[in-house]
Design an enzyme around this catalytic site. Structure first.
Site, PDB file in Angstrom:
ATOM      1  CD  GLU A   1      67.331  13.471  77.660  1.00  0.00           C
ATOM      2  OE1 GLU A   1      66.241  13.640  77.124  1.00  0.00           O
ATOM      3  OE2 GLU A   1      67.980  12.410  77.519  1.00  0.00           O
TER       4      GLU A   1
ATOM      5  CG  HIS B   1      67.650   5.425  73.592  1.00  0.00           C
ATOM      6  ND1 HIS B   1      66.607   5.632  74.454  1.00  0.00           N
ATOM      7  CD2 HIS B   1      68.347   6.584  73.567  1.00  0.00           C
ATOM      8  CE1 HIS B   1      66.659   6.866  74.917  1.00  0.00           C
ATOM      9  NE2 HIS B   1      67.709   7.469  74.393  1.00  0.00           N
TER      10      HIS B   1
ATOM     11  CG  ASP C   1      72.623  11.706  80.466  1.00  0.00           C
ATOM     12  OD1 ASP C   1      72.487  12.732  79.762  1.00  0.00           O
ATOM     13  OD2 ASP C   1      71.645  11.080  80.914  1.00  0.00           O
TER      14      ASP C   1
HETATM   15  N1  BES Z   1      67.310  12.510  72.361  1.00  0.00           N
HETATM   16  C1  BES Z   1      66.260  11.883  73.070  1.00  0.00           C
HETATM   17  C2  BES Z   1      64.924  12.533  72.818  1.00  0.00           C
HETATM   18  C3  BES Z   1      64.296  12.095  71.541  1.00  0.00           C
HETATM   19  C4  BES Z   1      64.013  10.768  71.346  1.00  0.00           C
HETATM   20  C5  BES Z   1      64.004  12.988  70.587  1.00  0.00           C
HETATM   21  C6  BES Z   1      63.446  10.350  70.186  1.00  0.00           C
HETATM   22  C7  BES Z   1      63.445  12.578  69.426  1.00  0.00           C
HETATM   23  C8  BES Z   1      63.153  11.253  69.217  1.00  0.00           C
HETATM   24  C9  BES Z   1      66.554  11.924  74.547  1.00  0.00           C
HETATM   25  O1  BES Z   1      67.901  11.695  74.839  1.00  0.00           O
HETATM   26  C10 BES Z   1      65.804  10.810  75.235  1.00  0.00           C
HETATM   27  O2  BES Z   1      66.124   9.670  75.012  1.00  0.00           O
HETATM   28  N2  BES Z   1      64.865  11.171  76.073  1.00  0.00           N
HETATM   29  C11 BES Z   1      64.208  10.250  76.889  1.00  0.00           C
HETATM   30  C12 BES Z   1      63.632  11.065  78.005  1.00  0.00           C
HETATM   31  C13 BES Z   1      63.046  10.288  79.123  1.00  0.00           C
HETATM   32  C14 BES Z   1      64.072   9.483  79.850  1.00  0.00           C
HETATM   33  C15 BES Z   1      62.354  11.239  80.059  1.00  0.00           C
HETATM   34  C16 BES Z   1      63.148   9.532  76.111  1.00  0.00           C
HETATM   35  O3  BES Z   1      62.539  10.122  75.205  1.00  0.00           O
HETATM   36  O4  BES Z   1      62.966   8.351  76.365  1.00  0.00           O
HETATM   37 MN    MN Z   2      69.082  12.805  73.677  1.00  0.00          MN
HETATM   38 MN    MN Z   3      68.294   9.542  74.624  1.00  0.00          MN
END
Ligand code: BES
Ligand code: MN
Ligand code: MN
Length: 480
Positions: free
Chosen positions: A167, A450, A100
């Site tokens: 996720e 993002h 996603d």
């Molecule tokens: N790939 C990211 C996690 C991440 C973000 C790793 C920044 C390293 C640096 C993952 O897809 C993500 O965006 N996770 C969300 C999780 C949340 C919705 C619980 C996040 O970190 O905001």
């Molecule tokens: Mn991610």
């Molecule tokens: Mn992400």
């Protein structure tokens, strides 16, 4: 044990084909946080399942049931479990990724269509939503499988896959699935897994590869202040009634200071102060205030001291205000008093913080502050989702294998980092399987996950695919 040259050459020779497959994946707008896109998330699961099957992976799609999002009941996209190889003499590696993506609209400020992969020949950028988070890395694994299948060479390890489509929305349903598989013992999907590898984070900068041993956890809150039964005209009712928006802004202003200090008593205090030895770890990283400025596009770091900036992300909690739902938004100058508004904020947490320790502190403080306002409006506080922080033992052979693979592909030692983001399932894997988990990133720090114009550099996609393959060989070779 390095990867066979044949494998590395195959990846180079097929890079255009691999990029066009990434284009196919990016073209499916699998946005988990937008209810109207749920069919696309399902379409994405079917696409990925088809790819895996074609590459010789046995798969099982697990229905995770339903959930309610923004008042709407929706089916959860399936988890895709995969397996290839069952040689008891080989180690077994479990790979996790998410199919996603975050929402994206051209009107957010993208220079190109977000769901159409653009290959910028001049810069080598592959631009599109999901290119780096997390479709590029998932496809890196597909590239590894394809190379081995086409060349007729056996994979050096047995592989298990776990891909999810929620996720970006808190991984709903996945923890339960993992725990129930583990409870099946010998018959469970993850039985025999020796280590886990997740490629879903980024280098610190745009030069130095890294391997990552920590993630922050998250608690996501929604504060709703409601009063009038309907939206009101501010000329008619202004200064006659308690206004929800006024109350909400008061509350939100009391959560965090402009210097990043979290104002909720007890939250910052839970975290120890770094000693000289720990500061030295951050000092060594190839990361500067300038890198941060470049990544964010403005000279706005909280400090000029590199170490304190890095620690802000890697070992400190942070509180961010995300938005206000129900407020007037958009062009014009509407003179409305919104009837009900919801402020959204989240706290990134680090050990020893847990959602269970943080939530009551927040709820109690917000209620106290609301009482001080002496408003007749109503306040509701919800925890939308949460996840615990995670730290791994980076002296484990899994990390050793990743370090050697990085050195083989990039001819330099990786930085050893902790991440500020969250991947909720990481800790679940570590605890329920009782094995080491490694984060092995593909993309760079300026990829813009993002954000607008999210990209993955062509070289990171191609060398990153080689890295993932080489890592498997190093896992096979390293002494456990
Ligand atoms: N790939 C990211 C996690 C991440 C973000 C790793 C920044 C390293 C640096 C993952 O897809 C993500 O965006 N996770 C969300 C999780 C949340 C919705 C619980 C996040 O970190 O905001
Ligand atoms: Mn991610
Ligand atoms: Mn992400």
């Amino acid at each position: 044990m390095a990867s066979p040259t044949l494998f590395l050459d195959f990846v180079d020779q097929n890079s255009d084909k691999f990029i066009s497959r990434l284009g196919e994946a990016v073209a499916i707008p699998s946005i988990s946080g937008d209810g109207s896109r749920r069919p696309d998330v399902f379409r994405m699961s079917a696409w990925l399942d088809g790819q895996l099957k074609q590459l010789g992976v046995t798969t099982k799609l697990v229905d995770l049931g339903k959930h309610v999002m923004d008042g709407q009941e929706l089916p959860l996209p399936p988890a895709i479990l995969g397996r290839i190889g069952d040689d008891p003499k080989k180690k077994t590696v479990l790979v996790y990724g998410h199919y996603d993506v975050q929402p994206a609209n051209k009107s957010d400020g993208w220079d190109t269509e977000p769901f159409q992969l653009v290959v910028d020949e001049k810069t080598g950028r592959l631009i599109g939503r999901g290119s780096t988070d997390d479709k590029g890395p998932i496809l890196g694994w597909l590239n590894v499988l394809e190379a081995h299948k086409a060349l007729g060479i056996e994979l050096p390890v047995n592989m298990r896959f776990c891909f999810e489509g929620m996720e970006e929305n808190g991984s709903e349903g996945l923890d339960d699935l993992i725990k129930s598989e583990v409870a099946k013992g010998k018959d469970g999907w993850f039985h025999g897994v020796d280590c886990v590898c997740i490629s879903d984070n980024y280098w610190l900068n745009s030069r130095t590869p890294c391997i990552t041993y920590g993630l922050r956890g998250l608690v996501y809150f929604k504060l709703t202040v409601s009063g009038p039964a309907r939206d009101l005209h501010s000329g008619v009712f202004g200064r006659m009634v308690h206004e929800p928006m006024t109350d909400l802004i008061q509350l939100m202003s009391k959560l965090v200071a402009s210097d990043g200090t979290i104002l909720i008593p007890g939250v910052d205090d839970m975290v120890s102060v770094a000693d000289a030895e720990e500061r030295a770890i951050y000092e060594k990283l190839d990361y500067s205030v300038k890198d941060v400025e470049e990544a964010v596009g403005a000279p706005i770091t909280l400090s000029d001291d590199k170490v304190s900036v890095i620690m802000g992300r890697m070992r400190m909690p942070s509180l961010s205000l995300h938005g206000i739902e129900g407020a007037f938004y958009g062009a014009g100058a509407k003179t409305v008093i919104p009837a009900s508004v919801s402020g959204k904020f989240s706290i990134r947490i680090v050990p020893p913080q847990t959602p269970e320790k943080i939530e009551p502190l927040v709820v109690q403080y917000v209620q106290q502050e609301f009482a001080k306002l002496k408003s007749k409006n109503k306040l509701k506080i919800e925890n939308l989702h949460d996840g615990r922080p995670w730290i791994a033992d980076y002296k484990h052979w899994n990390y050793e294998a990743a370090r050697r693979a990085t050195e083989a592909i990039y001819k330099r030692s990786p930085d050893l980092t902790r991440e500020g983001g969250s991947i909720p399932v990481t800790l679940t894997f570590a605890e329920s399987l009782g094995v080491n988990v490694l984060l092995l990133p593909m993309g760079r720090g300026d990829d813009g996950a993002h954000s607008t114009n999210e990209k993955l550099d062509r070289s990171n996609f191609i060398e990153g695919s080689k890295l993932l393959g080489t890592y498997l060989y190093e896992v096979a070779a390293v002494k456990a």
